[in-house]
Design an enzyme around this catalytic site. Structure first.
Site, PDB file in Angstrom:
ATOM      1  N   LYS A   1      -5.099   0.729   8.194  1.00 38.51           N
ATOM      2  CA  LYS A   1      -3.693   0.404   7.899  1.00 38.51           C
ATOM      3  C   LYS A   1      -3.396   0.959   6.526  1.00 38.51           C
ATOM      4  O   LYS A   1      -4.202   0.816   5.602  1.00 38.51           O
ATOM      5  CB  LYS A   1      -3.517  -1.117   7.928  1.00 38.51           C
ATOM      6  CG  LYS A   1      -2.304  -1.672   7.202  1.00 38.51           C
ATOM      7  CD  LYS A   1      -2.115  -3.140   7.562  1.00 38.51           C
ATOM      8  CE  LYS A   1      -1.742  -3.992   6.356  1.00 38.51           C
ATOM      9  NZ  LYS A   1      -1.597  -5.425   6.695  1.00 38.51           N
TER      10      LYS A   1
ATOM     11  N   LYS B   1      -0.459   1.090   3.375  1.00 36.07           N
ATOM     12  CA  LYS B   1       0.740   0.470   2.821  1.00 36.07           C
ATOM     13  C   LYS B   1       1.767   1.566   2.547  1.00 36.07           C
ATOM     14  O   LYS B   1       1.408   2.673   2.121  1.00 36.07           O
ATOM     15  CB  LYS B   1       0.392  -0.244   1.507  1.00 36.07           C
ATOM     16  CG  LYS B   1      -0.544  -1.428   1.700  1.00 36.07           C
ATOM     17  CD  LYS B   1       0.177  -2.580   2.379  1.00 36.07           C
ATOM     18  CE  LYS B   1      -0.654  -3.856   2.360  1.00 36.07           C
ATOM     19  NZ  LYS B   1       0.063  -4.985   2.960  1.00 36.07           N
TER      20      LYS B   1
ATOM     21  N   ASP C   1       2.230  -0.642   6.908  1.00 35.42           N
ATOM     22  CA  ASP C   1       2.761  -1.952   6.501  1.00 35.42           C
ATOM     23  C   ASP C   1       3.722  -1.758   5.329  1.00 35.42           C
ATOM     24  O   ASP C   1       3.320  -1.290   4.258  1.00 35.42           O
ATOM     25  CB  ASP C   1       1.598  -2.873   6.090  1.00 35.42           C
ATOM     26  CG  ASP C   1       2.049  -4.308   5.786  1.00 35.42           C
ATOM     27  OD1 ASP C   1       3.263  -4.599   5.896  1.00 35.42           O
ATOM     28  OD2 ASP C   1       1.174  -5.133   5.442  1.00 35.42           O
TER      29      ASP C   1
ATOM     30  N   GLU D   1       4.399  -2.598  10.506  1.00 31.33           N
ATOM     31  CA  GLU D   1       4.377  -4.003  10.087  1.00 31.33           C
ATOM     32  C   GLU D   1       5.489  -4.301   9.081  1.00 31.33           C
ATOM     33  O   GLU D   1       5.650  -3.597   8.089  1.00 31.33           O
ATOM     34  CB  GLU D   1       2.994  -4.295   9.471  1.00 31.33           C
ATOM     35  CG  GLU D   1       2.748  -5.738   9.086  1.00 31.33           C
ATOM     36  CD  GLU D   1       1.315  -5.960   8.572  1.00 31.33           C
ATOM     37  OE1 GLU D   1       0.458  -5.067   8.749  1.00 31.33           O
ATOM     38  OE2 GLU D   1       1.061  -7.022   7.982  1.00 31.33           O
TER      39      GLU D   1
ATOM     40  N   ASP E   1       4.959  -9.949   9.983  1.00 32.39           N
ATOM     41  CA  ASP E   1       3.997 -10.670   9.139  1.00 32.39           C
ATOM     42  C   ASP E   1       4.810 -11.721   8.367  1.00 32.39           C
ATOM     43  O   ASP E   1       4.939 -12.880   8.813  1.00 32.39           O
ATOM     44  CB  ASP E   1       3.281  -9.661   8.214  1.00 32.39           C
ATOM     45  CG  ASP E   1       2.390 -10.282   7.149  1.00 32.39           C
ATOM     46  OD1 ASP E   1       2.353 -11.514   7.030  1.00 32.39           O
ATOM     47  OD2 ASP E   1       1.715  -9.542   6.395  1.00 32.39           O
TER      48      ASP E   1
ATOM     49  N   LYS F   1      -1.511 -15.209   9.911  1.00 33.17           N
ATOM     50  CA  LYS F   1      -2.278 -15.601   8.718  1.00 33.17           C
ATOM     51  C   LYS F   1      -2.150 -17.109   8.605  1.00 33.17           C
ATOM     52  O   LYS F   1      -1.025 -17.628   8.505  1.00 33.17           O
ATOM     53  CB  LYS F   1      -1.695 -14.971   7.452  1.00 33.17           C
ATOM     54  CG  LYS F   1      -1.823 -13.462   7.364  1.00 33.17           C
ATOM     55  CD  LYS F   1      -1.169 -12.932   6.101  1.00 33.17           C
ATOM     56  CE  LYS F   1      -1.265 -11.412   6.061  1.00 33.17           C
ATOM     57  NZ  LYS F   1      -0.476 -10.835   4.959  1.00 33.17           N
TER      58      LYS F   1
ATOM     59  N   GLY G   1      -4.817 -10.497   6.574  1.00 31.30           N
ATOM     60  CA  GLY G   1      -5.707 -10.903   5.481  1.00 31.30           C
ATOM     61  C   GLY G   1      -4.931 -11.066   4.192  1.00 31.30           C
ATOM     62  O   GLY G   1      -3.825 -10.537   4.050  1.00 31.30           O
TER      63      GLY G   1
END
Ligand code: OSB
Ligand code: MG
Length: 368
Positions: free
Chosen positions: A161, A163, A188, A213, A238, A262, A290
């Site tokens: 993944k 960012k 993300d 995401e 998320d 999460k 996470g």
């Protein structure tokens, strides 16, 4: 389980390398460890609020305040049967899910030790090893990003993944895809776009990503429902999902096709499991997010991710991806098939190392 004593430990963990998201760059990770005493047993929980309110309004300082001045005084002397029952006692505090999540986790650890069962067993997790990936922060250039991704692939991570943020989105994703045409890849945004600006992401639809995401704001489930039809790629929420109710609403609105779970963000492991169960009923794949956890929170994430609906790899990497020294004796390592083994000892299945805890500790609070 009678709650006899609750101690708090504010930790600052030096990261092996900085971690940058659309809301900023960090070199250290703060968190609060909850140490709960009940009938001769000690349970540990991790409150994942960080120093700064970038991911969520909660910070390690607000969580400390809410725990010390409101939640802990209310809990002392109370007896709870199931860890999730503690939520009724904490309900008088509006919000602050990460503070509450740390408390509930400690109760799961105690319950498991009492019953001689691992968290995975208590939850009904079906996998003894769970598929994992790595979440790679923004780098100074696309070339450095490609190099770093290459390093994690060489270590054996089977899902990457990256960012993104405005100005560092399509180009970064294209660079990684060009360098590694066949890897499982996802991006993300951590809420860095609006319905008006997210159009710039359109070219990523050509990159065969697993998911996009949280492109839009935390409080924007509705606008995600307007964005999803504009993309072939699945949107995954998320930050927007704080409860099973939010998950239901997002599914009903078709605001996403995948959900990141999460436990801290949703107030605890019981609510996390409820979201998993709801998503399973609706055929919505979920995966475990996470928060750069210590060994305590990582152990809980692994048990959660062992539930059958967690069909995508989690953001649960090996200890050495994050920290040179962890505060648990156990260190998690990556298996050759890009999985991590779920702890099988009672409770969370990890033991806190008091010396390492002390080295990382900035502050301490005890009810005795
Ligand atoms: O958005 O998933 C996120 C870390 C801190 C805050 C938010 C996020 C993350 C990560 C890291 O992506 C996941 C991990 O490896 O723990
Ligand atoms: Mg995220």
């Amino acid at each position: 389980m009678k709650i006899e004593q609750v101690n708090l430990h504010l930790l600052r963990m030096p990261l092996k390398s900085h971690f940058e998201t659309s809301f900023g760059r960090i070199f250290t990770r703060d968190c609060i460890l909850v140490e709960m005493k009940s009938e001769g047993l000690t349970g540990w929980g991790e409150c994942v609020a960080d120093r700064d309110p970038g991911y969520s309004y909660e910070t390690s300082t607000t969580a400390w305040h809410i725990l010390k001045d409101f939640i802990i005084p209310k809990l002392l002397g109370k007896d709870v049967t199931q860890p999730g029952d503690v939520q009724d006692l904490m309900d008088f505090v509006r919000g602050h899910p990460m503070a509450k999540g740390g408390i509930e986790m400690a109760l799961w650890d105690i319950k498991g030790q009492r019953e001689g069962k691992s968290l995975r067993q208590m939850f009904g997790g079906v996998h003894s090893q769970v598929a994992v990936g790595v979440s790679v922060g923004l780098q100074d250039s696309p070339e450095e990003l490609v190099e770093r991704v290459g390093g994690y692939l060489a270590q054996g991570y089977g899902r990457i993944k990256i960012k993104i943020k405005p100005g560092r989105d399509v180009g970064d994703a294209q660079a990684v895809r060009k360098a590694f045409p066949n890897i499982h890849l996802q991006i993300d945004a951590n809420s860095a776009y609006t319905l008006e600006t997210a159009g710039v992401l359109k070219p990523v639809d050509e990159l065969d990503l697993l998911l996009i995401e949280q492109p839009l704001a935390e409080d924007d489930i509705w606008d995600h429902s307007r964005l999803q039809p504009q993309f072939r790629t699945a949107i995954c929420l998320d930050e927007s999902i704080h409860s099973a109710r939010h998950a239901r609403q997002a599914i009903e609105m078709q605001a996403c096709r995948i959900i990141n779970i999460k436990a801290g963000r949703v107030g605890g492991l019981t609510e996390a499991k409820a979201i998993h169960d709801l998503c399973s009923q609706h055929n919505i794949p979920v995966w475990c997010g996470g928060m750069l956890e210590t060994g305590v929170g990582r152990a809980a994430n692994l048990a959660l991710a062992s539930l059958p609906g967690f069909s995508l790899p989690g953001d649960i990497s090996a200890t050495d991806r994050y920290y040179a020294e962890d505060i648990t004796h156990e260190r998690f390592t990556l298996n050759a098939d890009s999985t991590i083994t779920v702890p099988d000892q009672p409770g969370l299945g990890v033991k806190v190392n008091p010396e390492a805890l002390q080295r990382a500790r900035l502050a301490e609070y005890s009810t005795q």
